[in-house]
Design a protein around this motif. Structure first.
Motif, mmCIF file in Angstrom:
data_model
loop_
_atom_site.group_PDB
_atom_site.id
_atom_site.type_symbol
_atom_site.label_atom_id
_atom_site.label_comp_id
_atom_site.label_asym_id
_atom_site.label_seq_id
_atom_site.Cartn_x
_atom_site.Cartn_y
_atom_site.Cartn_z
ATOM 1 N N HIS A 169 21.281 -3.161 -3.388
ATOM 2 C CA HIS A 169 22.703 -3.477 -3.445
ATOM 3 C C HIS A 169 23.490 -2.224 -3.107
ATOM 4 C CE1 HIS A 169 23.059 -1.499 -7.439
ATOM 5 N NE2 HIS A 169 21.854 -2.003 -7.649
ATOM 6 N N CYS A 170 24.807 -2.323 -3.095
ATOM 7 C CA CYS A 170 25.649 -1.186 -2.728
ATOM 8 C C CYS A 170 25.286 0.052 -3.536
ATOM 9 C CB CYS A 170 27.118 -1.541 -2.931
ATOM 10 S SG CYS A 170 28.255 -0.172 -2.583
ATOM 11 N N PRO A 212 26.506 -6.970 -3.403
ATOM 12 C CA PRO A 212 25.203 -7.189 -2.756
ATOM 13 C C PRO A 212 25.054 -6.545 -1.384
ATOM 14 C CG PRO A 212 26.563 -9.165 -2.591
ATOM 15 C CD PRO A 212 27.308 -8.207 -3.483
ATOM 16 N N THR A 213 26.149 -6.093 -0.772
ATOM 17 C CA THR A 213 26.071 -5.491 0.552
ATOM 18 C C THR A 213 25.475 -4.094 0.465
ATOM 19 O OG1 THR A 213 28.055 -6.704 1.197
ATOM 20 C CG2 THR A 213 27.359 -4.902 2.622
ATOM 21 N N ALA A 214 24.478 -3.808 1.311
ATOM 22 C CA ALA A 214 23.816 -2.510 1.288
ATOM 23 C C ALA A 214 23.707 -1.956 2.708
ATOM 24 C CB ALA A 214 22.423 -2.652 0.662
ATOM 25 N N PRO A 215 23.687 -0.632 2.873
ATOM 26 C CA PRO A 215 23.672 0.343 1.781
ATOM 27 C C PRO A 215 25.016 0.514 1.075
ATOM 28 C CG PRO A 215 23.708 1.485 3.875
ATOM 29 C CD PRO A 215 23.553 0.021 4.192
ATOM 30 N N TYR A 216 26.119 0.090 1.695
ATOM 31 C CA TYR A 216 27.421 0.221 1.069
ATOM 32 C C TYR A 216 28.250 -1.032 1.326
ATOM 33 C CZ TYR A 216 26.061 5.131 1.069
ATOM 34 O OH TYR A 216 25.376 6.302 0.893
ATOM 35 N N CYS A 217 29.044 -1.409 0.339
ATOM 36 C CA CYS A 217 29.953 -2.527 0.522
ATOM 37 C C CYS A 217 31.207 -2.034 1.240
ATOM 38 C CB CYS A 217 30.324 -3.144 -0.831
ATOM 39 S SG CYS A 217 31.352 -2.072 -1.876
ATOM 40 N N GLU A 218 32.098 -2.938 1.561
ATOM 41 C CA GLU A 218 33.307 -2.575 2.300
ATOM 42 C C GLU A 218 34.147 -1.547 1.558
ATOM 43 O OE1 GLU A 218 37.277 -4.784 4.189
ATOM 44 O OE2 GLU A 218 35.484 -5.948 3.671
ATOM 45 N N ALA A 219 34.159 -1.639 0.233
ATOM 46 C CA ALA A 219 34.982 -0.721 -0.559
ATOM 47 C C ALA A 219 34.431 0.692 -0.564
ATOM 48 C CB ALA A 219 35.106 -1.234 -1.994
ATOM 49 N N HIS A 220 33.119 0.831 -0.336
ATOM 50 C CA HIS A 220 32.501 2.153 -0.419
ATOM 51 C C HIS A 220 31.979 2.667 0.910
ATOM 52 C CE1 HIS A 220 32.134 0.876 -4.777
ATOM 53 N NE2 HIS A 220 32.841 1.983 -4.819
ATOM 54 N N ASP A 243 17.525 3.726 5.315
ATOM 55 C CA ASP A 243 17.062 2.383 4.993
ATOM 56 C C ASP A 243 16.619 2.255 3.537
ATOM 57 O OD1 ASP A 243 17.585 1.520 7.542
ATOM 58 O OD2 ASP A 243 15.522 1.722 8.251
ATOM 59 N N LEU A 244 16.459 3.385 2.849
ATOM 60 C CA LEU A 244 16.102 3.348 1.430
ATOM 61 C C LEU A 244 17.342 3.328 0.531
ATOM 62 C CD1 LEU A 244 13.168 5.936 1.333
ATOM 63 C CD2 LEU A 244 12.981 3.442 1.200
ATOM 64 N N VAL A 245 18.485 3.733 1.075
ATOM 65 C CA VAL A 245 19.698 3.818 0.265
ATOM 66 C C VAL A 245 20.096 2.427 -0.226
ATOM 67 C CG1 VAL A 245 22.145 4.436 0.247
ATOM 68 C CG2 VAL A 245 20.491 5.884 1.450
ATOM 69 N N GLY A 246 20.346 2.342 -1.514
ATOM 70 C CA GLY A 246 20.727 1.086 -2.142
ATOM 71 C C GLY A 246 19.595 0.423 -2.899
ATOM 72 N N TYR A 247 18.351 0.766 -2.587
ATOM 73 C CA TYR A 247 17.221 0.146 -3.271
ATOM 74 C C TYR A 247 17.042 0.700 -4.686
ATOM 75 C CZ TYR A 247 15.129 -2.486 0.591
ATOM 76 O OH TYR A 247 14.882 -3.393 1.582
ATOM 77 N N GLU A 248 16.670 -0.173 -5.600
ATOM 78 C CA GLU A 248 16.191 0.232 -6.914
ATOM 79 C C GLU A 248 14.724 0.615 -6.766
ATOM 80 O OE1 GLU A 248 17.992 0.404 -9.628
ATOM 81 O OE2 GLU A 248 19.807 -0.704 -9.079
ATOM 82 N N LEU A 249 14.351 1.792 -7.304
ATOM 83 C CA LEU A 249 12.966 2.239 -7.254
ATOM 84 C C LEU A 249 12.282 1.939 -8.580
ATOM 85 C CD1 LEU A 249 13.152 5.722 -5.479
ATOM 86 C CD2 LEU A 249 12.781 3.470 -4.465
ATOM 87 N N ARG A 250 11.118 1.339 -8.492
ATOM 88 C CA ARG A 250 10.327 1.037 -9.685
ATOM 89 C C ARG A 250 9.093 1.917 -9.699
ATOM 90 N NH1 ARG A 250 10.405 -5.483 -8.620
ATOM 91 N NH2 ARG A 250 12.608 -5.875 -9.149
ATOM 92 N N GLU A 251 8.758 2.435 -10.857
ATOM 93 C CA GLU A 251 7.553 3.249 -10.984
ATOM 94 C C GLU A 251 6.332 2.413 -10.649
ATOM 95 O OE1 GLU A 251 7.232 6.381 -11.633
ATOM 96 O OE2 GLU A 251 9.224 6.991 -12.341
ATOM 97 N N GLY A 252 5.428 3.011 -9.889
ATOM 98 C CA GLY A 252 4.209 2.319 -9.513
ATOM 99 C C GLY A 252 4.165 2.038 -8.024
ATOM 100 N N ALA A 253 3.020 2.300 -7.423
ATOM 101 C CA ALA A 253 2.864 2.136 -5.978
ATOM 102 C C ALA A 253 3.046 0.688 -5.563
ATOM 103 C CB ALA A 253 1.486 2.635 -5.550
ATOM 104 N N SER A 254 3.631 0.514 -4.407
ATOM 105 C CA SER A 254 3.806 -0.827 -3.860
ATOM 106 C C SER A 254 2.452 -1.386 -3.437
ATOM 107 C CB SER A 254 4.741 -0.769 -2.653
ATOM 108 O OG SER A 254 4.766 -2.014 -1.984
ATOM 109 N N GLU A 255 2.255 -2.677 -3.685
ATOM 110 C CA GLU A 255 1.022 -3.345 -3.273
ATOM 111 C C GLU A 255 1.247 -4.237 -2.063
ATOM 112 O OE1 GLU A 255 -0.485 -5.387 -6.671
ATOM 113 O OE2 GLU A 255 -0.874 -3.544 -7.807
#
Length: 250
Positions: free
Chosen positions: A43-44, A59-67, A228-240
Motif C-alpha cells: 500500500h502507499c 491501496p495505491t502503491a508505491p504512493y497514493c495521489e496525496a503522497h 518495486d519494493l517500496v510500499g510492501y510490508e516485509l514479513r520475517e522468514g524467507a519467501s517460499e
C-alpha cells in the motif's frame, strides 16, 4: 515493517521500525548479506518528514495521489516551471553510458556529479559542459537530447548488468564533444548471464548498481528494482514462492 523508501548510491532500503512508531531504520544491502523476508500486502508508503515516517493506508502503491511528488527540475528544459528560478549553482551537463551501448545526456549540480552518476548506475560517463546555473544547463541538455535520449529505463539497465560497455561506440560519441572529465565505474557484479527481473526480498546479496539489487537464490540470479519494493510490508522468514530459474542453473 514496511519498505518506505531507499537510499543511493550505496543502496539501502528504508523500513519502518516495529519498536518505535514513526521511526525509520536503514536496511543495508551489503554484498554477501542474507535477506530472509517475504512480501506481504502493498500500500502507499506514506511520506518521510524531519519528524519521521507518516503512514498511509491508501491501496495505491508505491504512493497514493496525496503522497506522490513531482520534481519540477526533472522536466526542466530551460524555461523554468517554478515561480522563481533558484538553481544558481554551477551545473554539469554529462553523458552516461549503460552497458552495452545505451547512452544518455543528463544534468546535475556540479558538486553532485559523481554521486549522481553512481545513483543511476552508469558504467561510463563524461562531463561535457559546465553551466553557471541550472537553466542554461537544461537548455544545453535539451539541445543534445534531440539526438540522444535523456532517460534510460530499468529493463535496459537490467539487460546490461552482465555486459561490458561498447568502447568503440562510446568513444565515437565522445569524439563530438569537448570532454572536461571522464568517469569509469566498476560495480563488481560477478555475472555471466542476465539476471532474471523479479520482485523479492529473499536471497544472498550479489551486489547493487544504482537502484538495482542483485540477489542469488537457489543457484539463480535475480535483479530487483528497489522502487518495486517500496510500499510492501516485509514479513520475517524467507519467501517460499516458486520463481523462474536461470538457464545457468541447469
Amino acid at each position: 515493517m514496511q519498505v518506505v523508501g531507499y537510499q543511493r548510491p550505496d543502496l539501502a532500503l528504508l523500513v519502518t521500525s516495529d519498536a518505535s512508531p514513526g521511526a525509520v531504520d536503514r536496511l543495508p544491502l551489503d554484498r554477501g548479506a542474507r535477506l530472509e523476508y517475504s512480501l506481504g500486502a502493498r500500500h502507499c508508503a506514506g511520506t518521510l518528514t524531519d519528524d519521521g515516517h507518516v503512514p498511509c493506508s491508501a491501496p495505491t502503491a508505491p504512493y497514493c495521489e496525496a503522497h506522490a511528488s513531482t520534481w519540477v527540475c526533472a522536466r526542466c528544459t530551460g524555461t523554468c516551471l517554478k515561480d522563481e528560478m533558484d538553481c544558481y549553482q554551477e551545473h554539469a551537463v554529462y553523458l552516461a553510458a549503460f552497458a552495452p551501448a545505451t547512452f544518455k545526456v543528463g544534468v546535475t549540480r556540479l558538486e553532485r556529479l559523481e554521486t549522481r552518476l553512481r545513483e543511476q548506475g552508469a558504467d561510463r560517463a563524461a562531463h561535457v559542459h559546465t553551466a553557471s546555473n541550472g537553466r542554461i544547463a537544461r537548455e544545453l541538455e535539451a539541445e543534445i537530447a534531440r539526438t540522444l535520449t535523456d532517460r534510460v529505463r530499468v529493463p535496459e539497465k537490467v539487460a546490461g548488468l552482465h555486459r561490458a560497455v561498447d568502447e568503440a561506440a562510446w568513444e565515437s560519441l565522445l569524439a563530438d564533444f569537448d570532454v572536461v572529465e571522464r568517469f569509469e565505474f566498476d560495480y563488481d557484479l560477478p555475472l555471466d548471464d542476465q539476471p532474471i527481473p523479479e520482485t523479492l526480498a529473499t536471497g544472498t546479496v550479489v551486489g547493487t548498481k544504482g537502484r538495482l539489487l542483485v540477489l542469488e537464490r537457489a543457484g539463480s540470479a535475480y535483479a530487483v528494482d528497489a522502487r518495486d519494493l517500496v510500499g510492501y510490508e516485509l514479513r520475517e522468514g524467507a519467501s517460499e514462492r516458486q520463481l523462474q530459474s536461470s538457464l545457468a542453473r541447469f
